[in-house]
Design a protein around this motif. Structure first.
Motif, PDB file in Angstrom:
ATOM      1  N   LEU A   1       0.818  -1.210   0.000  1.00 45.98           N
ATOM      2  CA  LEU A   1       0.000   0.000   0.000  1.00 45.98           C
ATOM      3  C   LEU A   1       0.855   1.264   0.000  1.00 45.98           C
ATOM      4  N   ARG A   2       2.073   1.183   0.487  1.00 45.76           N
ATOM      5  CA  ARG A   2       2.980   2.331   0.350  1.00 45.76           C
ATOM      6  C   ARG A   2       3.390   2.501  -1.111  1.00 45.76           C
ATOM      7  N   LEU A   3       3.464   1.386  -1.815  1.00 44.47           N
ATOM      8  CA  LEU A   3       3.771   1.448  -3.240  1.00 44.47           C
ATOM      9  C   LEU A   3       2.564   1.938  -4.047  1.00 44.47           C
TER      10      LEU A   3
ATOM     11  N   ASN B   1     -14.656  -3.608  -2.387  1.00 49.40           N
ATOM     12  CA  ASN B   1     -13.829  -2.422  -2.592  1.00 49.40           C
ATOM     13  C   ASN B   1     -12.579  -2.466  -1.714  1.00 49.40           C
ATOM     14  N   PRO B   2     -11.459  -1.911  -2.215  1.00 49.84           N
ATOM     15  CA  PRO B   2     -10.285  -1.771  -1.356  1.00 49.84           C
ATOM     16  C   PRO B   2     -10.504  -0.644  -0.339  1.00 49.84           C
ATOM     17  N   THR B   3     -10.488  -0.994   0.928  1.00 54.15           N
ATOM     18  CA  THR B   3     -10.630  -0.030   2.017  1.00 54.15           C
ATOM     19  C   THR B   3      -9.669  -0.438   3.132  1.00 54.15           C
ATOM     20  N   PRO B   4      -9.384   0.450   4.073  1.00 56.00           N
ATOM     21  CA  PRO B   4      -8.533   0.042   5.194  1.00 56.00           C
ATOM     22  C   PRO B   4      -9.032  -1.223   5.880  1.00 56.00           C
TER      23      PRO B   4
ATOM     24  N   ALA C   1      -6.263 -15.894  -4.508  1.00 59.46           N
ATOM     25  CA  ALA C   1      -6.592 -14.718  -5.320  1.00 59.46           C
ATOM     26  C   ALA C   1      -8.095 -14.461  -5.333  1.00 59.46           C
ATOM     27  N   ALA C   2      -8.887 -15.536  -5.381  1.00 58.60           N
ATOM     28  CA  ALA C   2     -10.338 -15.380  -5.367  1.00 58.60           C
ATOM     29  C   ALA C   2     -10.802 -14.792  -4.040  1.00 58.60           C
ATOM     30  N   GLY C   3     -10.188 -15.233  -2.940  1.00 58.03           N
ATOM     31  CA  GLY C   3     -10.534 -14.680  -1.636  1.00 58.03           C
ATOM     32  C   GLY C   3     -10.198 -13.203  -1.542  1.00 58.03           C
ATOM     33  N   CYS C   4      -9.032 -12.829  -2.061  1.00 58.41           N
ATOM     34  CA  CYS C   4      -8.632 -11.407  -2.057  1.00 58.41           C
ATOM     35  C   CYS C   4      -9.599 -10.574  -2.896  1.00 58.41           C
ATOM     36  N   ALA C   5      -9.990 -11.113  -4.071  1.00 57.11           N
ATOM     37  CA  ALA C   5     -10.919 -10.386  -4.935  1.00 57.11           C
ATOM     38  C   ALA C   5     -12.266 -10.205  -4.247  1.00 57.11           C
ATOM     39  N   GLY C   6     -12.659 -11.187  -3.438  1.00 57.35           N
ATOM     40  CA  GLY C   6     -13.913 -11.080  -2.712  1.00 57.35           C
ATOM     41  C   GLY C   6     -13.884 -10.030  -1.623  1.00 57.35           C
TER      42      GLY C   6
ATOM     43  N   GLU D   1     -11.541  -7.390  -7.896  1.00 54.28           N
ATOM     44  CA  GLU D   1     -10.636  -8.151  -8.761  1.00 54.28           C
ATOM     45  C   GLU D   1      -9.408  -7.357  -9.174  1.00 54.28           C
ATOM     46  N   ALA D   2      -9.585  -6.090  -9.522  1.00 56.24           N
ATOM     47  CA  ALA D   2      -8.461  -5.293 -10.017  1.00 56.24           C
ATOM     48  C   ALA D   2      -7.391  -5.125  -8.940  1.00 56.24           C
ATOM     49  N   ALA D   3      -7.789  -4.708  -7.736  1.00 58.62           N
ATOM     50  CA  ALA D   3      -6.822  -4.515  -6.649  1.00 58.62           C
ATOM     51  C   ALA D   3      -6.207  -5.841  -6.235  1.00 58.62           C
ATOM     52  N   ALA D   4      -7.017  -6.903  -6.230  1.00 57.73           N
ATOM     53  CA  ALA D   4      -6.501  -8.215  -5.829  1.00 57.73           C
ATOM     54  C   ALA D   4      -5.455  -8.714  -6.814  1.00 57.73           C
ATOM     55  N   THR D   5      -5.685  -8.493  -8.097  1.00 54.28           N
ATOM     56  CA  THR D   5      -4.718  -8.923  -9.114  1.00 54.28           C
ATOM     57  C   THR D   5      -3.379  -8.230  -8.901  1.00 54.28           C
ATOM     58  N   GLU D   6      -3.415  -6.926  -8.636  1.00 49.81           N
ATOM     59  CA  GLU D   6      -2.171  -6.193  -8.365  1.00 49.81           C
ATOM     60  C   GLU D   6      -1.481  -6.730  -7.118  1.00 49.81           C
ATOM     61  N   TRP D   7      -2.279  -6.946  -6.067  1.00 47.34           N
ATOM     62  CA  TRP D   7      -1.699  -7.398  -4.802  1.00 47.34           C
ATOM     63  C   TRP D   7      -1.061  -8.781  -4.939  1.00 47.34           C
TER      64      TRP D   7
END
Length: 337
Positions: A188-190, A205-208, A227-232, A236-242
């Motif tokens: 998140l610093r990146l 949504n990506p939130t704190p 990856a599916a858990g992160c997207a949930g 999907e977009a933020a999870a793919t980057e992460w």
């Protein structure tokens, strides 16, 4: 319309209110997942309120009778309400405390009317609260489409309205103390714009709050399931980057190795891994290992040294009491945070 302020400014404001003017009620609004309730807890603790004197009410799940208590028959045949024990603990004479009224705008009109006395006059039915008990409510904004309605005008016109925006620095300081995966902090610093990117038309949504949940997902899962858990959680977009960045961050040198051999441990070239190392060291360092951590950190560029000291200080300010930090601070005075 309220002015938007940073989470740190909100913490500072509410800490001052709790300590010096608890009669003044405050309403903290902001988009979902920004950490409104957590921020109030931080302010209460900073004001010296013990955790057992912080009460969280969720009026959207309550009826007015839940606040007034149950009726009982007195000796003279009349009736009076017996207040709930959790509220009675804050009655007049019990001393300082904080009552958090969570998601006030999502509660029914009858509940808002019932809470009006508590917010405005520190009275609820026959129960009079201690004048040192602060009352702070939270709520999403109407435009977030999260079920929030307008606060009744007779309440809204007599309380301080604060609207907050997510702050990466404040979240990172909290995350270090909360044991959040330093790889998430470094990511998140990146990509600071991904700390909070809320769109009410998206399911996730990506939130704190959701990044904290991502940090606690089991990483032993097969990659596609992880990856599916992160997207949930963050979309999907933020999870793919992460998920892609996380593979890269796993090249971070061993923290145990750094603390055992600070002069010989590998110094990564990539800035994002340097962020991860600084965050992980700040999360792990103790009084016993601080000297070793600083021996390693001075091998990194100054900005990462400052980051490490700032995060370590936010977790435990006594870590910076020794001569090692003092000598570093004198040498780096022009960079001090």
């Amino acid at each position: 319309m309220s002015m938007t302020i940073t989470t740190q400014h909100a913490i500072d404001f509410m800490t001052a209110i709790i300590k010096h003017n608890p009669k003044q009620a405050v309403h903290l609004s902001g988009p979902p997942g920004v950490g409104k309730t957590s921020i109030i807890y931080q302010a209460a603790i900073a004001a010296g309120i013990p955790e057992d004197r912080i009460l969280l009410l969720r009026p959207s799940l309550m009826d007015p009778v839940d606040l007034l208590g149950t009726p009982r028959i007195l000796d003279d045949g009349s009736t009076a309400f017996a207040p709930p024990a959790n509220l009675l603990a804050f009655r007049k004479g019990t001393g300082p405390g904080v009552i958090i009224i969570d998601e006030l705008p999502q509660s029914a009109v009858a509940m808002q009317n019932a809470l009006g006395g508590l917010l405005l006059d520190q009275i609820l039915g026959a129960l009079e609260f201690d004048p040192q008990v602060a009352r702070i409510s939270t709520g999403n904004r109407v435009q977030d489409k999260a079920g929030a309605m307008r606060i009744l005008s007779q309440i809204g016109g007599r309380i301080v309205h604060l609207e907050i925006a997510a702050s990466l620095d404040v979240w990172c300081r909290w995350a270090i103390g909360a044991g959040v995966d330093p790889l998430v902090i470094a990511f998140l610093r990146l990509r600071p714009n991904l700390l909070h990117d809320f769109d009410p038309d998206r399911v996730s949504n990506p939130t704190p709050r959701t990044w904290e949940m991502v940090a606690r997902l089991p990483t032993q899962l097969p990659e596609h399931i992880y990856a599916a858990g992160c997207a949930g959680l963050v979309g999907e977009a933020a999870a793919t980057e992460w998920v892609g960045t996380r593979k890269f961050l796993n090249q971070m040198p061993s923290i145990d190795g750094i603390l055992a051999h600070p002069q010989d441990s590998h110094v990564p070239e990539e800035p994002v891994i340097k962020y991860a190392v600084a965050s992980a060291l700040a999360q792990r360092v103790t009084h016993k290992t601080f000297d070793a951590a600083m021996q390693y950190m001075v091998r990194l560029p100054a900005e990462f040294q400052v980051l490490f000291c700032s995060l370590a200080d936010s977790r435990d300010s006594t870590l910076l009491d020794g001569p090692t930090f003092s000598a570093w601070a004198i040498n780096k005075a022009h960079l001090m945070f």
